[in-house]
Motif scaffolding. Structure first.
Motif, PDB file in Angstrom:
ATOM      1  N   ALA A  88       0.825  -1.212   0.000  1.00 20.31           N
ATOM      2  CA  ALA A  88       0.000   0.000   0.000  1.00 20.31           C
ATOM      3  C   ALA A  88       0.856   1.257   0.000  1.00 20.31           C
ATOM      4  N   ASP A  92       1.354   4.001  -3.280  1.00 17.38           N
ATOM      5  CA  ASP A  92       0.686   5.272  -2.974  1.00 17.38           C
ATOM      6  C   ASP A  92       1.278   6.393  -3.820  1.00 17.38           C
ATOM      7  N   LEU A  95       2.971   9.132  -1.745  1.00 18.17           N
ATOM      8  CA  LEU A  95       3.862   8.587  -0.725  1.00 18.17           C
ATOM      9  C   LEU A  95       4.682   9.693  -0.058  1.00 18.17           C
ATOM     10  N   HIS A 296       6.502   2.226   7.205  1.00 15.82           N
ATOM     11  CA  HIS A 296       6.418   1.973   5.763  1.00 15.82           C
ATOM     12  C   HIS A 296       7.057   0.639   5.364  1.00 15.82           C
TER      13      HIS A 296
END
Length: 541
Positions: A88, A92, A95, A296
């Protein structure tokens, strides 16, 4: 020492974001370029100064340029290449590597410099761009209204005489303006000069915003307490006007209201603040300038720390300007202040559990490319600024003054920007000035000096005032002013006309504005952004 001579068509003094963008655009326009910079890393604020990107809320879609957007895409791509990321996160499009609440794209300086180098590498390979790192100005030779030559002192001590056709002044402190006798301003102009509501009654050249020497840290198991700085006690006791207590304290004045705020500090929190406006009034300092968010990563985060940058009110250096005759002393003292802040955090800072200090705080030298985790250069908020053909003023864009009319659109507007007028405490004891602004434009005349015919300014040296510098000094505006400065220098060479003549000729200016647009520089705010701004800032002063 051997003295050599070179004659690039464009000399760019300063390798910060403005200088990099100037070199990219001048090279793309077919000109040979030499960049001269003080530091090992190009990129200025984003790299050698270790300051994550300060940007406006529409930056993902407008209000910058094609090359700045390419830079931002490169930052995200470099983060994805460097770390194993959750799906994810990796996918993104928005991000944010550090999940910082003050920046939509906060990333480690060591990754940002890789992107800068990759953008410049093709031009270096073609032989049209030369970079002289760790160089300084030894002398400047002037012939009438032109800068004839600039002598650089290179990192090996040799002298290099540079004889350019055009010069872009993009340094962090306006070094060349002083060396070449270019008309310029320093500090605060008087109200009589600018008509600005927040200008002082008389000009105050000494009123320069505080610089900050940033430091990257993590929090891991163990005790990593640094040696007690020699002048720790003096920094520990320092009180400045308008503050509720000593600088090394969790309490400090709200920049917008002056009311006392008490900061939070939670190393490696489970969740991060995502609402900047809320965080401004109850700030969490760990996530404020965080450049690496461990959440992350794929897998187990045990033993892995975030990385954050200490660029806080507590280490704003207010003891003197770092561009005067005592610059070396002040730069050393700014480092000492930041190390004192770290020592206080490790040993004395009050914790929520009633204890004191976080001895697990450890500097991250690899992040900043230094031996101690300090940035390679101080974060300079204010430089000498040219006396320009056009000067943006507070009343042109302040919400307090303009109401719901939006900012003045300059007749020679060539680019866009937005940020609050954000003046940090100054070295003369003046406190914060923080004013809402409308989305604004950048006038070409702000890049052109009143007299010198072969000089163009970029970044912090453009003709802003002390007050409007507070919103023109941020990363995307520094980049776009550099990009336009490089284009203007190249066009002046192409037409064999000084920049002032290009601006003064209606047909010539329109031709140049089309060139800027073709480069991908946004030149007009859309109705959506302007309406959004009126809704968001219409009540704010």
């Amino acid at each position: 020492m051997a003295e050599r001579a070179v004659a690039p068509e464009v000399l760019v003094v300063g390798g910060g974001l403005g200088g990099v963008a100037a070199a990219l655009s001048a090279c793309a326009a077919g000109r040979t370029v030499l960049i001269a910079d003080e530091f090992r890393w190009l990129g200025g604020q984003a790299t050698s100064q270790a300051v994550p990107l300060d940007e406006h809320r529409w930056i993902e879609r407008t209000g910058s340029s094609a090359t700045y957007r390419a830079f931002r895409r490169g930052l995200r791509a470099e983060f994805r290449r460097t770390y194993p990321l959750r799906t994810a996160v990796r996918d993104d499009p928005a991000l944010n590597p550090g999940s910082a609440w003050v920046s939509p794209l906060s990333i480690e300086p060591r990754l940002a410099v890789r992107v800068i180098e990759a953008m410049l590498r093709p031009w270096i390979a073609r032989g049209v761009l030369r970079v002289e790192r760790e160089s300084s100005i030894a002398d400047a030779e002037v012939d009438g209204d032109r800068i004839a030559a600039v002598t650089l002192r290179l990192r090996d001590g040799d002298l290099l005489r540079v004889e350019p056709r055009m010069v872009v002044e993009a340094s962090e402190t306006g070094t060349l303006l002083e060396a070449a006798g270019v008309e310029h301003r320093r500090g605060a102009e008087s109200a009589a000069m600018t008509g600005e509501p927040h200008a002082p009654a008389r000009a105050l050249p000494e009123r320069m915003q505080a610089a900050t020497h940033c430091l990257a840290v993590e929090h891991v198991a163990g005790e990593w307490t640094i040696d007690r700085p020699e002048d720790y006690d003096s920094w520990r006791a320092l009180r400045i006007p308008g503050w509720p207590g000593p600088m090394l304290d969790w309490r400090y004045p709200n920049p917008r209201t002056g009311a006392t705020m008490t900061a939070r500090f939670t190393p490696n929190p489970d969740e991060a603040d995502s609402d900047m406006e809320a965080a401004v009034f109850r700030p969490e300092l760990w996530t404020y300038r965080r450049v690496f968010d461990r959440h992350h990563l794929v897998g187990d985060h045990h033993g892995v720390s975030d990385v954050t940058v200490l660029n806080w009110p507590m280490n704003d250096y207010v003891a003197g300007p770092i561009d005067d005759v005592d610059a070396g002393r002040h730069r050393a003292a700014a480092k000492s202040l930041t190390l004192s802040l770290l020592y206080w955090l490790q040993t004395e800072a009050p914790r929520p559990d009633g204890g004191a200090g976080w001895p697990g705080l450890r500097p991250r030298p690899d992040v900043t490319g230094t031996d101690d985790g300090l940035a390679q250069a101080p974060y300079v908020r204010e430089a000498r600024r040219i006396d320009a053909l056009a000067t943006p003023r507070e009343q042109d864009l302040s919400v307090q003054v303009r109401g719901d009319r939006g900012a003045v659109v300059y007749p020679d507007a060539v680019a866009l920007g937005h940020y609050r007028i954000d003046l940090h405490p100054a070295v003369d004891g003046t406190g914060y000035v923080d004013i809402a602004t409308h989305p604004f434009t950048v006038p070409l005349g702000a890049l052109i000096p009143v007299r010198v015919a072969n000089l163009v300014a970029a970044g912090k040296t453009i003709g802003a005032t002390h007050i409007t510098n507070g919103c023109y000094r941020v990363h995307p505006v520094e980049w776009v002013t550099g990009e336009i400065a490089g284009l203007l220098a190249a066009e002046a060479i192409q037409r064999d006309r000084p920049p002032a003549a290009i601006r003064a000729d209606p047909a010539g200016f329109e031709s140049f504005r089309r060139l800027v647009a073709a480069r991908g520089v946004d030149q007009a705010w859309g109705a959506t952004e302007l309406a959004d701004a009126r809704r968001l800032f219409g009540h704010d002063g």
